[in-house]
Scaffold this motif. Structure first.
Motif, PDB file in Angstrom:
ATOM      1  N   HIS A 113      -6.817  -1.588  -7.390  1.00 41.69           N
ATOM      2  CA  HIS A 113      -6.837  -0.723  -8.576  1.00 41.69           C
ATOM      3  C   HIS A 113      -5.563  -1.232  -9.770  1.00 41.69           C
ATOM      4  O   HIS A 113      -4.221  -2.092  -9.085  1.00 41.69           O
ATOM      5  N   THR A 114      -5.895  -1.288 -10.821  1.00 43.57           N
ATOM      6  CA  THR A 114      -4.994  -1.371 -12.125  1.00 43.57           C
ATOM      7  C   THR A 114      -3.863  -1.037 -12.076  1.00 43.57           C
ATOM      8  O   THR A 114      -2.714  -2.085 -12.308  1.00 43.57           O
ATOM      9  N   TYR A 115      -3.313  -0.151 -11.567  1.00 41.78           N
ATOM     10  CA  TYR A 115      -1.720   0.956 -12.438  1.00 41.78           C
ATOM     11  C   TYR A 115      -1.327   0.312 -11.244  1.00 41.78           C
ATOM     12  O   TYR A 115       0.078   0.243 -10.895  1.00 41.78           O
ATOM     13  N   THR A 116      -2.081   0.951  -9.740  1.00 41.80           N
ATOM     14  CA  THR A 116      -1.080   0.909  -8.659  1.00 41.80           C
ATOM     15  C   THR A 116      -1.078   0.018  -7.702  1.00 41.80           C
ATOM     16  O   THR A 116       0.198   0.030  -7.078  1.00 41.80           O
ATOM     17  N   GLY A 117      -1.688  -1.084  -7.987  1.00 42.32           N
ATOM     18  CA  GLY A 117      -2.040  -1.979  -7.124  1.00 42.32           C
ATOM     19  C   GLY A 117      -2.734  -2.031  -5.995  1.00 42.32           C
ATOM     20  O   GLY A 117      -2.400  -3.449  -4.468  1.00 42.32           O
ATOM     21  N   GLN A 118      -3.011  -0.732  -5.251  1.00 40.61           N
ATOM     22  CA  GLN A 118      -3.905  -0.235  -3.795  1.00 40.61           C
ATOM     23  C   GLN A 118      -4.755  -1.744  -3.842  1.00 40.61           C
ATOM     24  O   GLN A 118      -5.470  -1.993  -4.998  1.00 40.61           O
TER      25      GLN A 118
END
Length: 170
Positions: free
Chosen positions: A55-60
């Motif tokens: 995920h580009t925002y959370t890094g998940q």
């Protein structure tokens, strides 16, 4: 894809469509599909590919299953994939991956699922059976229940199931 929410590398067809969206190659590493950046190809089957993405925002880290675009015009395939998404969304169990998102983008269906960093079920079973260890009845029952609740999708094989390394569960 111009005007869409898919960005990234790879070659382009004569019509200006990324070759991966046209089904001519896999989705290149670094390509962003909505808010997910492709990290690497995890596997491929008769209906498409599965990718590790972030995920580009959370890094998940997530697993993204993408249907081959050549199959998108087949109404039977579309129905099966939609049903798979609905069934996954309705199930909550520690031995079933969680569905995070399900969408159609750039002429392909995408299932965004929990990523499990573990070994395939086929590897797990051959290791356990080969060692003489016993597998708990609960673990076996979980896999059977999971498979019985899923729609009959042809590309699912034993090796496509993942086992959690940290818990040793299926």
């Amino acid at each position: 894809v111009t005007g869409g929410s898919v960005t990234g590398g790879g070659s382009v067809t004569g019509g200006g469509v990324p070759a991966w969206a046209a089904g001519l190659e896999t989705i290149p590493v670094g390509t962003e599909v909505r808010e997910y950046r492709v990290v690497r190809l995890l596997g491929r089957g008769g209906m498409g590919e599965v990718y590790l993405a972030e995920h580009t925002y959370t890094g998940q880290k997530v697993a993204i299953k993408a249907v081959h675009p050549g199959l998108m015009s087949d109404q039977g395939v579309r129905r099966r994939f939609l049903e798979e998404g609905r069934v996954m969304a309705s199930l909550t169990h520690p031995n079933i991956v969680t569905l995070h998102n399900f969408f159609e983008e750039a002429g392909r269906f995408f299932l965004v699922m929990e990523y499990i960093d573990g070994e395939g079920l086929d590897v797990f079973l051959s290791r356990v059976v080969g060692s003489g260890k016993r597998v708990s009845l609960d673990s076996v029952a979980s896999v059977i229940v999971q498979d019985s609740r899923r729609p009959p999708i042809r590309e699912i094989r034993n090796g496509s199931r993942a086992c959690r390394k940290s818990e040793g569960s299926i």
